[in-house]
Scaffold this motif. Structure first.
Motif, PDB file in Angstrom:
ATOM      1  N   UNK A 170       0.788  -1.233   0.000  1.00 56.41           N
ATOM      2  CA  UNK A 170       0.000   0.000   0.000  1.00 56.41           C
ATOM      3  C   UNK A 170       0.822   1.286   0.000  1.00 56.41           C
ATOM      4  N   UNK A 171       2.110   1.195   0.328  1.00 58.84           N
ATOM      5  CA  UNK A 171       2.935   2.402   0.398  1.00 58.84           C
ATOM      6  C   UNK A 171       4.118   2.284  -0.569  1.00 58.84           C
ATOM      7  N   UNK A 172       4.510   3.413  -1.145  1.00 64.76           N
ATOM      8  CA  UNK A 172       5.664   3.410  -2.056  1.00 64.76           C
ATOM      9  C   UNK A 172       6.927   3.654  -1.224  1.00 64.76           C
ATOM     10  N   UNK A 173       7.443   2.559  -0.654  1.00 63.05           N
ATOM     11  CA  UNK A 173       8.641   2.657   0.195  1.00 63.05           C
ATOM     12  C   UNK A 173       9.604   1.511  -0.151  1.00 63.05           C
ATOM     13  N   UNK A 174      10.853   1.647   0.284  1.00 62.66           N
ATOM     14  CA  UNK A 174      11.842   0.593   0.075  1.00 62.66           C
ATOM     15  C   UNK A 174      11.622  -0.505   1.120  1.00 62.66           C
ATOM     16  N   UNK A 175      12.233  -1.669   0.880  1.00 60.44           N
ATOM     17  CA  UNK A 175      12.130  -2.774   1.846  1.00 60.44           C
ATOM     18  C   UNK A 175      12.740  -2.372   3.198  1.00 60.44           C
ATOM     19  N   UNK A 176      13.809  -1.615   3.135  1.00 60.23           N
ATOM     20  CA  UNK A 176      14.473  -1.171   4.365  1.00 60.23           C
ATOM     21  C   UNK A 176      13.544  -0.257   5.178  1.00 60.23           C
ATOM     22  N   UNK A 177      12.863   0.674   4.469  1.00 62.36           N
ATOM     23  CA  UNK A 177      11.922   1.580   5.141  1.00 62.36           C
ATOM     24  C   UNK A 177      10.731   0.801   5.700  1.00 62.36           C
ATOM     25  N   UNK A 178      10.289  -0.209   4.931  1.00 62.00           N
ATOM     26  CA  UNK A 178       9.152  -1.028   5.364  1.00 62.00           C
ATOM     27  C   UNK A 178       9.509  -1.791   6.640  1.00 62.00           C
ATOM     28  N   UNK A 179      10.754  -2.283   6.694  1.00 59.10           N
ATOM     29  CA  UNK A 179      11.197  -3.008   7.888  1.00 59.10           C
ATOM     30  C   UNK A 179      11.237  -2.061   9.102  1.00 59.10           C
ATOM     31  N   UNK A 196      -0.941   0.292   7.035  1.00 62.56           N
ATOM     32  CA  UNK A 196      -1.135   1.230   5.919  1.00 62.56           C
ATOM     33  C   UNK A 196      -1.868   2.501   6.352  1.00 62.56           C
ATOM     34  N   UNK A 197      -1.899   2.763   7.657  1.00 62.42           N
ATOM     35  CA  UNK A 197      -2.564   3.958   8.207  1.00 62.42           C
ATOM     36  C   UNK A 197      -4.017   4.090   7.759  1.00 62.42           C
TER      37      UNK A 197
END
Length: 351
Positions: free
Chosen positions: A122-131, A173-174
């Protein structure tokens, strides 16, 4: 003036079965404002979970049929949306916390991956940011040592911790609306209180709207702003939490309040129960569905369905007892004592 996030209008849901068509939800109407908690209360089979699943279009079709009505989320009707369109709504705008965390979590996947999956979808983020966000969510829901827990499997968590993980996934996903379907039923009383407190904290921080499904009126007093009491697929009473607890008008609400265990009661009085059982919704009763279980039922209750009478600007009840020509029935003693108990506890808290 509060902004309305969800408006449900005349929702009717049927299920085709071998025995016939079950009219599970029969004309439900309610509204939910931004940052508000609405509790939907009733016995098993009253239509609470069908209503909550319908809001996310999780009713399998067939056998389920959206017979009529509208589910307006931020003014957009969700019922006509395709599965693909609803996939964007689920998780992103509306998220759900289910009753049993063990069936909600994948036992073969590490907790961290289950949370990051939702974030990446649901969010446009990197795997690192997601972690990083997943670890942040684990911290937010009160899981100790989140970096270590991130790499563990569901079976390594207690029941209460698993439910916290499910809440973290729902928040990933807020979402603007959180639907909690009996999220504390499988937990012991102490953990239940912690989960309820956690949900209140989350709501304060993010202004999330919550629909809380429960059969336990005791839970409602601590978390809800407004309450919808459901019986036989219909809302029979609707009002603020104070109106429902201190000025209940429907005999079914009286029955629910009267059958709540009172730990402070020192008398030998037996716990009250509501006699009988809910009706068969393949053949719904002609008049008031609660009439056969209602000791105050009048002849009209067996003939004609009552309208929703307005008690105050925010309080409504579907009972012929509110008709101007109806006899005045005092609240049963057991319910009056419960209300006195609520008031006494409130005085202790405030005093």
């Amino acid at each position: 003036m509060s902004e309305t996030i969800l408006k449900v209008k005349d929702l009717k849901i049927n299920f085709k079965t071998y025995a016939g068509i079950v009219q599970a939800v029969r004309g439900v109407n309610f509204e939910l404002n931004v940052g508000e908690t609405l509790a939907i209360v009733g016995e098993s089979g009253s239509g609470k979970s069908v209503t909550s699943n319908a809001l996310m279009k999780l009713i399998p079709q067939p056998p389920g049929i959206y017979e009529s009505g509208e589910i307006l989320f931020n003014g957009r009707d969700l019922i006509p949306l395709s599965d693909k369109e609803m996939t964007k709504v689920r998780g992103n705008d509306i998220a759900m916390i289910f009753q049993d965390p063990m069936t909600s979590l994948n036992p073969t996947m590490k907790i961290g991956r289950q949370i990051t999956e939702v974030i990446l979808k649901h969010k446009k983020v990197t795997r690192s940011d997601a972690k990083n966000r997943a670890i942040e969510l684990l911290t937010q829901v009160g899981i100790p040592m989140p970096e270590k827990r991130y790499n563990q499997y569901p079976h390594e968590f207690s029941g209460g911790m698993r439910q916290r993980v499910v809440i973290a996934i729902a928040l990933a996903a807020d979402p603007k609306l959180l639907i909690a379907d009996e999220p504390t039923t499988a937990l012991d009383v102490t953990i239940q209180a912690q989960i309820l407190e956690l949900m209140k904290e989350i709501q304060k921080k993010s202004n999330t709207s919550i629909i809380f499904i429960t059969h336990d009126l005791g839970v409602v007093a601590n978390i809800a702003d407004r309450v919808a009491v459901m019986y036989a697929g219909q809302i029979v009473e609707y009002g603020t939490v104070n109106e429902i607890f201190y000025n209940p008008k429907h005999p079914y609400t009286w029955g629910l309040l009267g059958s709540m265990p009172d730990l402070d009661n020192k008398s030998d009085e037996l716990l009250r129960t509501i006699p009988g059982s809910p009706p068969d919704l393949i053949h719904p009763p002609k008049g008031d569905a609660f009439a056969p279980r209602n000791e105050f039922a009048m002849a009209i209750d067996y003939e004609k369905e009552p309208p929703m009478f307005q008690v105050s600007e925010t309080h409504f009840a579907k009972t012929w007892l509110l008709h101007p020509d109806a006899p005045e029935i005092p609240i049963p003693d057991a319910v009056a004592r419960r209300i006195e108990g609520f008031l006494a506890k409130e005085d202790q808290v405030n005093g």
